[in-house]
Write an enzyme that holds these catalytic residues in place. Structure first.
Site, PDB file in Angstrom:
ATOM      1  N   ARG A   1       1.083  -1.466  -0.261  1.00 54.31           N
ATOM      2  CA  ARG A   1       0.327   0.069   0.315  1.00 54.31           C
ATOM      3  C   ARG A   1       1.130   1.076  -0.161  1.00 54.31           C
ATOM      4  NH1 ARG A   1      -2.153  -3.757  -1.657  1.00 54.31           N
ATOM      5  NH2 ARG A   1      -3.707  -4.547  -0.306  1.00 54.31           N
TER       6      ARG A   1
ATOM      7  N   SER B   1     -11.570  -0.213   2.915  1.00 54.61           N
ATOM      8  CA  SER B   1     -10.545  -0.091   4.118  1.00 54.61           C
ATOM      9  C   SER B   1     -10.196   1.092   4.452  1.00 54.61           C
ATOM     10  CB  SER B   1      -9.281  -1.988   3.512  1.00 54.61           C
ATOM     11  OG  SER B   1      -9.628  -3.028   3.272  1.00 54.61           O
TER      12      SER B   1
ATOM     13  N   GLU C   1      -4.859   3.353   5.719  1.00 50.44           N
ATOM     14  CA  GLU C   1      -4.981   3.338   4.257  1.00 50.44           C
ATOM     15  C   GLU C   1      -5.328   4.821   3.494  1.00 50.44           C
ATOM     16  OE1 GLU C   1      -6.507   0.123   1.243  1.00 50.44           O
ATOM     17  OE2 GLU C   1      -5.853  -0.581   3.134  1.00 50.44           O
TER      18      GLU C   1
END
Length: 345
Positions: free
Chosen positions: A162, A231, A328
């Site tokens: 990520r 998420s 995130e």
């Protein structure tokens, strides 16, 4: 300050009702650079935005929202692979559908991910055992200060979990296109536990695509109905020594070995273990079907309310496991992106 404010509710999947000084759409590289420089010369902040599927507006934005809508999908092929050159303004999910219809495998595990192609390299999107870094050949970006167009090879993108070189250089570069390489020698990737039961010898890319679409629709809320950004937190990655200590206390804790020898844990499991699944915090909440997803169910929660819920989760998980979750989702303040450390400490 906002004499003629532009509402941003439809430009972020959290459906936060923030406002910006101005909103401009760019369909071409030169237009994007032109409007960016125009705002920069005036000393105004500029936020280049795709689908707004990975951001949280904490307050109104004092500058220009520049929508990157550079289109185009160009496909060439040789004996071993298909090579795709895709404009940053194409929707990622529509790209996946396009390749499936053309019988080009390789993107099926990345089905139903919201957002635009230009945002995919920034956080190295991934799902069900596949990350963008595995299929990315290059990323074309404009250096906003020099005006030069630069091609970053996959290795130069410095992809991590990520993360990428672009994550910390969002104010310097504007991604305009992405190059993908999809091998003709296709092999299904079914390592993810929800796919492990599928027959790898007889499964087709279209069947994997359909199956993942079903899974995601069952687990994740539709942003058109329930405000969310998927998420919210990254899955934490820890060293093997720390992991072994945790496994002695929590033997049922799921984990995934990483290539570098470290261990990835499930942030969703950690949050659920803290009995937070479905937890309501003002007008924000944790999605009852997936603890990793924060929602704006009635679409009236403020960005700060959602951030406060995220901080509450962060503290609960830290107290229980001594693990510090990292968001995130990008946090956007009055003048640009806010370092998560200012909120999560």
């Amino acid at each position: 300050m906002y004499e003629h404010p532009f509402q941003l509710k439809s430009l972020n999947t959290f459906s936060v009702n923030a406002f910006a000084k101005s909103v401009v759409t760019a369909h071409h590289e030169y237009t994007l650079l032109k409007f960016w420089r125009k705002a920069y010369r005036k000393g105004k902040p500029v936020l280049i935005l795709g689908g707004g599927s990975n951001i949280l507006f904490l307050e109104n934005y004092a500058g220009t929202i520049l929508l990157n809508r550079i289109k185009g999908i160009f496909i060439t092929e040789n004996k071993t692979a298909w090579q795709l050159h895709v404009g940053a303004g194409e929707k990622w999910d529509e790209l996946v559908v396009h390749t499936i219809k053309k019988n080009i495998p390789g993107l099926e595990n990345l089905a139903c991910i919201p957002g635009y192609v230009g945002a995919a390299p920034i956080q190295n999107i991934g799902a069900y055992g596949v990350e963008l870094s595995q299929i990315c050949e290059y990323v074309d970006a404009i250096d906003l200060y020099s005006g030069k167009k630069i091609r970053f090879t996959c290795s130069e993108c410095d992809f991590k979990y990520r993360d990428s070189i672009f994550r910390n250089c969002l104010e310097k570069y504007a991604i305009v296109s992405v190059g993908l390489r999809l091998c003709k020698k296709w092999k299904p990737i079914l390592d993810y536990h929800e796919l492990a039961h599928l027959d790898k010898f007889h499964i087709t890319p279209r069947q994997i695509f359909n199956f993942i679409c079903i899974i995601r629709h069952k687990k994740l809320p539709d942003p058109a109905l329930v405000g969310n950004a998927g998420s919210f937190f990254k899955n934490p990655i820890i060293d093997i020594k720390t992991a072994r200590c945790l496994f002695q206390i929590y033997p049922n804790m799921p984990y995934f070995y990483q290539k570098d020898g470290r261990i990835k844990l499930s942030a969703g499991w950690l949050i659920e273990y803290c009995q937070l699944k479905g937890y309501i915090f003002g007008e924000a909440a944790i999605y009852p079907k997936q603890a990793l997803v924060l929602i704006n169910s009635k679409k009236i929660a403020t960005g700060t309310e959602i951030a406060a819920l995220a901080l509450y989760i962060y503290n609960k998980v830290a107290d229980q496991f001594n693990i510090y979750l990292q968001p995130e989702v990008r946090l956007i303040g009055n003048y640009g992106e806010i370092n998560p450390k200012k909120l999560f400490m």
